[in-house]
Design a protein around this motif. Structure first.
Motif, PDB file in Angstrom:
ATOM      1  N   THR A 135       0.813  -1.236  -0.037  1.00 13.22           N
ATOM      2  CA  THR A 135       0.177   0.016   0.250  1.00 13.22           C
ATOM      3  C   THR A 135       0.831   1.206   0.032  1.00 13.22           C
ATOM      4  O   THR A 135       0.360   2.453   0.073  1.00 13.22           O
ATOM      5  CB  THR A 135      -0.910   0.015   1.311  1.00 13.22           C
ATOM      6  OG1 THR A 135      -0.061   0.042   2.471  1.00 13.22           O
ATOM      7  CG2 THR A 135      -1.826  -1.175   1.392  1.00 13.22           C
ATOM      8  N   LEU A 136       2.104   0.988  -0.009  1.00  9.29           N
ATOM      9  CA  LEU A 136       3.036   2.394  -0.070  1.00  9.29           C
ATOM     10  C   LEU A 136       3.275   2.810  -1.395  1.00  9.29           C
ATOM     11  O   LEU A 136       2.947   2.421  -2.513  1.00  9.29           O
ATOM     12  CB  LEU A 136       4.640   1.935   0.327  1.00  9.29           C
ATOM     13  CG  LEU A 136       4.678   1.311   1.815  1.00  9.29           C
ATOM     14  CD1 LEU A 136       6.004   0.872   2.023  1.00  9.29           C
ATOM     15  CD2 LEU A 136       4.340   2.262   2.752  1.00  9.29           C
ATOM     16  N   SER A 137       3.569   4.059  -1.415  1.00 14.66           N
ATOM     17  CA  SER A 137       3.808   4.638  -2.724  1.00 14.66           C
ATOM     18  C   SER A 137       4.868   4.443  -3.459  1.00 14.66           C
ATOM     19  O   SER A 137       5.812   3.667  -2.737  1.00 14.66           O
ATOM     20  CB  SER A 137       3.920   6.293  -2.457  1.00 14.66           C
ATOM     21  OG  SER A 137       5.164   6.481  -2.082  1.00 14.66           O
ATOM     22  N   GLY A 138       5.176   4.677  -4.759  1.00 19.06           N
ATOM     23  CA  GLY A 138       6.527   4.211  -5.232  1.00 19.06           C
ATOM     24  C   GLY A 138       7.581   4.475  -4.657  1.00 19.06           C
ATOM     25  O   GLY A 138       8.664   3.776  -4.394  1.00 19.06           O
ATOM     26  N   GLY A 139       7.577   5.906  -4.171  1.00 17.30           N
ATOM     27  CA  GLY A 139       8.778   6.287  -3.544  1.00 17.30           C
ATOM     28  C   GLY A 139       9.068   5.482  -2.194  1.00 17.30           C
ATOM     29  O   GLY A 139      10.169   5.188  -1.889  1.00 17.30           O
ATOM     30  N   GLU A 140       8.094   5.393  -1.679  1.00 14.19           N
ATOM     31  CA  GLU A 140       8.105   4.728  -0.115  1.00 14.19           C
ATOM     32  C   GLU A 140       8.739   3.487  -0.313  1.00 14.19           C
ATOM     33  O   GLU A 140       9.443   2.518   0.307  1.00 14.19           O
ATOM     34  CB  GLU A 140       6.852   4.659   0.540  1.00 14.19           C
ATOM     35  CG  GLU A 140       6.399   6.043   1.087  1.00 14.19           C
ATOM     36  CD  GLU A 140       4.937   6.160   1.579  1.00 14.19           C
ATOM     37  OE1 GLU A 140       4.788   7.507   1.881  1.00 14.19           O
ATOM     38  OE2 GLU A 140       4.468   5.407   1.073  1.00 14.19           O
ATOM     39  N   GLN A 141       8.047   2.717  -1.366  1.00 14.76           N
ATOM     40  CA  GLN A 141       8.515   1.249  -1.708  1.00 14.76           C
ATOM     41  C   GLN A 141      10.076   1.374  -2.238  1.00 14.76           C
ATOM     42  O   GLN A 141      10.545   0.245  -1.686  1.00 14.76           O
ATOM     43  CB  GLN A 141       7.749   0.649  -2.930  1.00 14.76           C
ATOM     44  CG  GLN A 141       6.293   0.380  -2.335  1.00 14.76           C
ATOM     45  CD  GLN A 141       5.658  -0.357  -3.558  1.00 14.76           C
ATOM     46  OE1 GLN A 141       6.218  -0.707  -4.577  1.00 14.76           O
ATOM     47  NE2 GLN A 141       4.156  -0.567  -3.501  1.00 14.76           N
ATOM     48  N   GLN A 142      10.513   2.155  -2.798  1.00 11.71           N
ATOM     49  CA  GLN A 142      11.910   2.065  -3.202  1.00 11.71           C
ATOM     50  C   GLN A 142      12.696   2.407  -1.966  1.00 11.71           C
ATOM     51  O   GLN A 142      13.886   1.773  -1.495  1.00 11.71           O
ATOM     52  CB  GLN A 142      12.313   3.509  -4.163  1.00 11.71           C
ATOM     53  CG  GLN A 142      13.744   3.352  -4.540  1.00 11.71           C
ATOM     54  CD  GLN A 142      14.194   2.359  -5.128  1.00 11.71           C
ATOM     55  OE1 GLN A 142      13.624   1.765  -6.305  1.00 11.71           O
ATOM     56  NE2 GLN A 142      15.316   1.741  -4.685  1.00 11.71           N
ATOM     57  N   MET A 143      12.308   3.341  -0.836  1.00 13.81           N
ATOM     58  CA  MET A 143      12.832   3.458   0.425  1.00 13.81           C
ATOM     59  C   MET A 143      12.803   2.217   1.183  1.00 13.81           C
ATOM     60  O   MET A 143      14.031   1.937   1.807  1.00 13.81           O
ATOM     61  CB  MET A 143      12.144   4.422   1.257  1.00 13.81           C
ATOM     62  CG  MET A 143      12.475   5.876   0.592  1.00 13.81           C
ATOM     63  SD  MET A 143      11.372   6.957   1.583  1.00 13.81           S
ATOM     64  CE  MET A 143      11.263   8.493   0.529  1.00 13.81           C
ATOM     65  N   LEU A 144      11.846   1.416   0.874  1.00  9.92           N
ATOM     66  CA  LEU A 144      11.721   0.050   1.811  1.00  9.92           C
ATOM     67  C   LEU A 144      12.781  -0.762   1.187  1.00  9.92           C
ATOM     68  O   LEU A 144      13.414  -1.684   2.084  1.00  9.92           O
ATOM     69  CB  LEU A 144      10.354  -0.361   1.715  1.00  9.92           C
ATOM     70  CG  LEU A 144      10.290  -1.774   2.407  1.00  9.92           C
ATOM     71  CD1 LEU A 144      10.796  -1.534   3.805  1.00  9.92           C
ATOM     72  CD2 LEU A 144       8.582  -2.155   2.612  1.00  9.92           C
ATOM     73  N   ALA A 145      12.831  -0.839  -0.193  1.00 11.26           N
ATOM     74  CA  ALA A 145      13.735  -1.795  -0.812  1.00 11.26           C
ATOM     75  C   ALA A 145      15.273  -1.670  -0.162  1.00 11.26           C
ATOM     76  O   ALA A 145      15.932  -2.307  -0.254  1.00 11.26           O
ATOM     77  CB  ALA A 145      13.653  -1.926  -2.295  1.00 11.26           C
ATOM     78  N   MET A 146      15.641  -0.414  -0.328  1.00 12.44           N
ATOM     79  CA  MET A 146      16.938   0.166   0.071  1.00 12.44           C
ATOM     80  C   MET A 146      17.343  -0.201   1.455  1.00 12.44           C
ATOM     81  O   MET A 146      18.330  -0.694   1.998  1.00 12.44           O
ATOM     82  CB  MET A 146      17.094   1.607  -0.316  1.00 12.44           C
ATOM     83  CG  MET A 146      17.319   1.989  -1.816  1.00 12.44           C
ATOM     84  SD  MET A 146      17.180   3.681  -2.055  1.00 12.44           S
ATOM     85  CE  MET A 146      18.934   4.218  -1.391  1.00 12.44           C
ATOM     86  N   GLY A 147      16.139   0.004   2.383  1.00  7.86           N
ATOM     87  CA  GLY A 147      16.003  -0.183   3.856  1.00  7.86           C
ATOM     88  C   GLY A 147      16.334  -1.505   4.321  1.00  7.86           C
ATOM     89  O   GLY A 147      17.165  -2.005   5.128  1.00  7.86           O
ATOM     90  N   ARG A 148      15.738  -2.501   3.441  1.00  7.21           N
ATOM     91  CA  ARG A 148      15.683  -3.929   3.865  1.00  7.21           C
ATOM     92  C   ARG A 148      17.016  -4.392   3.352  1.00  7.21           C
ATOM     93  O   ARG A 148      17.679  -5.030   3.960  1.00  7.21           O
ATOM     94  CB  ARG A 148      14.770  -4.810   2.847  1.00  7.21           C
ATOM     95  CG  ARG A 148      14.732  -6.402   3.036  1.00  7.21           C
ATOM     96  CD  ARG A 148      13.620  -6.869   2.175  1.00  7.21           C
ATOM     97  NE  ARG A 148      13.874  -6.551   0.757  1.00  7.21           N
ATOM     98  CZ  ARG A 148      13.070  -6.999  -0.025  1.00  7.21           C
ATOM     99  NH1 ARG A 148      12.194  -7.867   0.112  1.00  7.21           N
ATOM    100  NH2 ARG A 148      13.447  -6.937  -1.577  1.00  7.21           N
ATOM    101  N   ALA A 149      17.699  -3.998   2.293  1.00  9.19           N
ATOM    102  CA  ALA A 149      19.191  -4.262   1.714  1.00  9.19           C
ATOM    103  C   ALA A 149      20.191  -3.742   3.006  1.00  9.19           C
ATOM    104  O   ALA A 149      21.105  -4.500   3.270  1.00  9.19           O
ATOM    105  CB  ALA A 149      19.537  -3.772   0.412  1.00  9.19           C
ATOM    106  N   LEU A 150      19.831  -2.617   3.470  1.00 11.30           N
ATOM    107  CA  LEU A 150      20.647  -1.976   4.455  1.00 11.30           C
ATOM    108  C   LEU A 150      20.631  -2.770   5.739  1.00 11.30           C
ATOM    109  O   LEU A 150      21.682  -2.545   6.748  1.00 11.30           O
ATOM    110  CB  LEU A 150      20.414  -0.509   4.556  1.00 11.30           C
ATOM    111  CG  LEU A 150      20.741   0.305   3.488  1.00 11.30           C
ATOM    112  CD1 LEU A 150      20.402   1.879   3.771  1.00 11.30           C
ATOM    113  CD2 LEU A 150      22.385   0.488   3.410  1.00 11.30           C
ATOM    114  N   MET A 151      19.605  -3.421   6.098  1.00  9.92           N
ATOM    115  CA  MET A 151      19.462  -4.116   7.257  1.00  9.92           C
ATOM    116  C   MET A 151      20.497  -5.212   7.575  1.00  9.92           C
ATOM    117  O   MET A 151      20.762  -5.755   8.703  1.00  9.92           O
ATOM    118  CB  MET A 151      17.946  -4.667   7.414  1.00  9.92           C
ATOM    119  CG  MET A 151      17.027  -3.958   7.617  1.00  9.92           C
ATOM    120  SD  MET A 151      16.747  -3.099   9.272  1.00  9.92           S
ATOM    121  CE  MET A 151      16.744  -4.675  10.184  1.00  9.92           C
ATOM    122  N   GLY A 152      21.117  -5.656   6.441  1.00 18.67           N
ATOM    123  CA  GLY A 152      22.090  -6.669   6.508  1.00 18.67           C
ATOM    124  C   GLY A 152      23.556  -5.992   6.601  1.00 18.67           C
ATOM    125  O   GLY A 152      24.376  -7.020   6.639  1.00 18.67           O
TER     126      GLY A 152
END
Length: 238
Positions: A135-152
């Motif tokens: 349900t996130l916007s496109g920009g928020e989804q990009q932030m989430l994808a980057m954030g998930r990668a950074l979690m590691g």
């Protein structure tokens, strides 16, 4: 100083069609390197091969280790991470659960620090941490994808077209965050069709055409090259 990532004489083929030919590049610690080029130039193919998604011929070393034979999971564990242009989020899971998946290989204490780091970089994700990713916007989804990668806690983050389909104001936010990653000790290899934005933030750049690098050097110098300006920046010099 030896490179964090070193790619030497890499070839990638789809069947008999060679999509990447004799490509060599390197990325040092705390450096942003960008690869620019037209659609179909081979940029995404190269990132996927470095990550182990596609087979390659040639040499890839990361942090001094030959990673060509490593599985994708082992490359992630070594500190190499890729955010694809498709983002590949779990839409029916919350923001927080998507982020948690990025930390599955690290200790809980480290994961807690990773959450803090990601929420500092992307305050909007903290605000929406209980919201479903789909349900996130496109920009928020990009932030989430980057954030998930950074979690590691990667040492090198590879980003494939992070600005794709986003509004200019969101693109500015994404690129500002990429700059902050370098300050936080994360190196970045950035594939981006928005050449102007990429060259403004990068330390060095490679220009790719038809599967080969035709030019490389300091990003500021590449940005003043007449051929690059005419082909990728939308204007002619003088």
């Amino acid at each position: 100083m030896s490179a964090l990532l070193s790619v030497s004489d890499v070839h990638v083929a789809y069947g008999k069609v060679e999509a990447v030919r004799s490509v060599s590049l390197d990325v040092s610690e705390n450096e942003i390197v960008t690869i620019i080029g037209a659609n179909g130039a081979g940029k995404t193919t190269l990132l996927n091969a470095i990550m182990g998604i596609l087979p390659l011929k040639g040499h890839v070393t990361f942090a001094g280790e030959n990673v060509v034979a490593l599985e994708i999971e082992d490359r992630v564990a070594a500190g190499l991470s890729l955010v694809t242009e498709h983002r590949e989020l779990f839409g029916t899971m919350s923001v927080e659960d998507n982020l948690q998946l990025g930390a599955f290989r690290i200790a809980k204490a480290v994961a807690a620090k990773s959450f803090e780091r990601v929420y500092t970089l992307f305050p909007r994700l903290k605000e929406r941490r209980k919201q479903l990713a789909g349900t996130l916007s496109g920009g928020e989804q990009q932030m989430l994808a980057m954030g998930r990668a950074l979690m590691g806690a990667p040492r090198l983050l590879m980003l494939d077209e992070p600005s794709l389909g986003l509004a200019p104001i969101i693109v500015a936010d994404i690129f500002r965050t990429i700059g902050e990653l370098r300050s936080a000790g994360v190196s970045v290899l950035l594939v981006e069709q928005n050449a102007q934005a990429a060259l403004q933030i990068a330390d060095r750049a490679y220009v790719m055409e038809l599967g080969e690098f035709i030019l490389n050097g300091q990003a500021k110098v590449i940005a003043t090259n007449e051929r690059v300006a005419a082909s990728y920046l939308g204007f002619q010099h003088g």
